[in-house]
Design a protein around this motif. Structure first.
Motif, short mmCIF file in Angstrom:
data_model
loop_
_atom_site.label_atom_id
_atom_site.label_comp_id
_atom_site.label_asym_id
_atom_site.label_seq_id
_atom_site.Cartn_x
_atom_site.Cartn_y
_atom_site.Cartn_z
N PHE A 196 -7.06 4.76 21.08
CA PHE A 196 -7.31 3.32 21.23
C PHE A 196 -7.57 2.68 19.86
CE2 PHE A 196 -10.16 -0.30 21.76
CZ PHE A 196 -9.44 -1.07 22.68
N VAL A 197 -8.38 3.34 19.04
CA VAL A 197 -8.70 2.79 17.72
C VAL A 197 -7.45 2.70 16.85
CG1 VAL A 197 -9.95 3.23 15.57
CG2 VAL A 197 -11.10 3.54 17.76
N LEU A 198 -6.64 3.76 16.88
CA LEU A 198 -5.47 3.81 16.00
C LEU A 198 -4.33 2.90 16.47
CD1 LEU A 198 -5.33 7.62 15.19
CD2 LEU A 198 -5.89 5.77 13.61
N LYS A 199 -4.19 2.73 17.78
CA LYS A 199 -3.04 2.00 18.31
C LYS A 199 -3.35 0.61 18.85
CE LYS A 199 0.05 5.20 17.59
NZ LYS A 199 1.16 4.97 16.63
N ARG A 200 -4.60 0.31 19.08
CA ARG A 200 -4.92 -0.96 19.75
C ARG A 200 -5.94 -1.81 18.98
NH1 ARG A 200 -0.91 0.10 21.88
NH2 ARG A 200 -0.43 0.27 24.11
N THR A 201 -6.25 -1.43 17.75
CA THR A 201 -7.20 -2.21 16.97
C THR A 201 -6.64 -2.54 15.59
OG1 THR A 201 -8.34 -0.32 15.94
CG2 THR A 201 -9.12 -1.02 18.13
N ILE A 207 -5.36 1.45 8.81
CA ILE A 207 -5.32 2.86 8.43
C ILE A 207 -3.88 3.30 8.19
CG2 ILE A 207 -5.65 5.21 9.31
CD1 ILE A 207 -8.22 4.17 10.68
N TYR A 208 -2.98 2.95 9.10
CA TYR A 208 -1.57 3.29 8.91
C TYR A 208 -1.00 2.60 7.68
CZ TYR A 208 -0.88 5.78 13.34
OH TYR A 208 -0.92 6.70 14.36
N SER A 209 -1.41 1.36 7.44
CA SER A 209 -0.89 0.61 6.29
C SER A 209 -1.32 1.25 4.97
CB SER A 209 -1.38 -0.84 6.36
OG SER A 209 -0.91 -1.49 7.52
#
Length: 336
Positions: A196-201, A207-209
């Motif tokens: 949820f944190v990685l994909k929906r926030t 973080i990915y950027s």
């Protein structure tokens, strides 16, 4: 000429579909294949309900540590100190659990110590811009020494540790036949929250950027040092969660042995799950599959009678293979 062009077009479409399928399934086919092989080699004992329950228990702590490691590696970093932080958090928790008026606060002590050491790593990396490998390598040794000092280099026991159900409880799925260990439930919750944190926030996007292109992330207004601080804090916090899981399972903690080499299993699980060492690419569900592969491999080798010496050799080769696989994926991405 037209036929040749059409053939090339069909081949490109097929390759694109194949890459998409591989990207979707990840290492799941490998997990299934390895499990089937051990089922055959163990003469049907591998898929026994009791053994499956043991595998889930064995995978649980590594899954939690690997979830924290995923956050770190997605930014292009590394955390070699998770095993030592786990040991220190467990020692702190067990010491508090033996104090009459503070015993029920031991979980908060373990979480606090884990988070604290993670934040210190993050401050050194984000504030002083020190290399993550060097910082966490130093923490691996220093925190391990502190863990030993906490208990006077002895094992701390507490047979009446509060919340012992965390490490020993189970949820019946088929009464009398199969139950899901409580540790596995905690691991799945950690995976779900991490997803949820990685994909929906917004935090996950940042973080990915940062892992994809730190310079571009800075130019777009992302506070990169804050992201580093957060991901190493998360890794430390989840090491504290792992300490709670092990402490309630063992009723004991030891600063010297607890958590030894856990960082290697966590890193292997993350890379096997498809997260790239260079950062910016990966998924938390892939990490779960990677952790299950490690657990299945460990359990299966024991079940078929492979000596512990060869277990180390095989697991080491798996880690090397995981890094080689990551390099192969990077080259494939560069070609496409």
């Amino acid at each position: 000429m037209a036929n040749a062009t059409a053939e090339v077009g069909r081949r490109d479409i097929w390759n694109t579909k194949l890459r998409g399928l591989v990207g979707t399934l990840g290492m799941l086919p490998v997990l299934i294949l390895v499990a089937i092989c051990f089922q055959l080699l163990s003469h049907g004992r591998f898929f026994a309900a009791q053994n499956v329950s043991i595998i889930l228990q064995q995978a649980s702590v590594n899954t939690v540590l690997a979830a924290g490691m995923t956050f770190v590696i997605l930014t292009g970093g590394i955390d070699l100190s998770v095993g030592s932080i786990l040991a220190a958090a467990a020692m702190a928790g067990l010491i508090i659990s033996n104090m009459a008026y503070l015993s029920y606060l031991w979980i908060f002590a373990a979480l606090g110590v884990g988070l604290g050491f993670g934040v210190i790593n993050g401050l050194l990396i984000a504030g002083l811009r020190l290399p993550p490998f060097i910082v966490t390598l130093g923490s691996l040794t220093a925190v391990r020494g502190l863990a030993r000092l906490m208990g006077g280099d002895t094992t701390i026991f507490n047979s009446d540790i509060p919340y012992a159900f965390i490490g020993n409880g189970a949820i019946p799925v088929i009464p009398g036949i199969f139950s899901i260990p409580g540790l596995a439930v905690i691991a799945l919750l950690v995976i779900a929250i991490s997803w949820f944190v990685l994909k929906r926030t917004v935090l996950g996007t940042h973080i990915y950027s940062v892992g994809g292109n730190e310079a571009a992330a800075r130019l777009s207004g992302i506070k990169v040092p804050r992201i580093y601080l957060i991901v190493y804090g998360i890794s430390g916090l989840l090491s504290g969660v792992g300490a709670i899981m092990l402490s309630t399972r063992l009723y004991a903690a030891n600063g010297l042995q607890l958590g030894q080499s856990y960082e290697l299993d966590a890193i292997a699980a993350v890379i096997l799950g498809g997260t790239s060492f260079v950062g910016g690419i990966g998924s938390i569900w892939g990490t779960l599959i990677g952790a299950l592969i490690i657990a299945v491999l460990t359990n299966g080798l024991i079940l078929v009678g492979v000596s512990d010496i060869w277990q180390y050799v095989i697991k080491g080769l798996v880690i090397i293979g995981a890094v080689a696989l990551d390099r192969f994926r990077q080259k494939g991405s560069a070609r496409t």
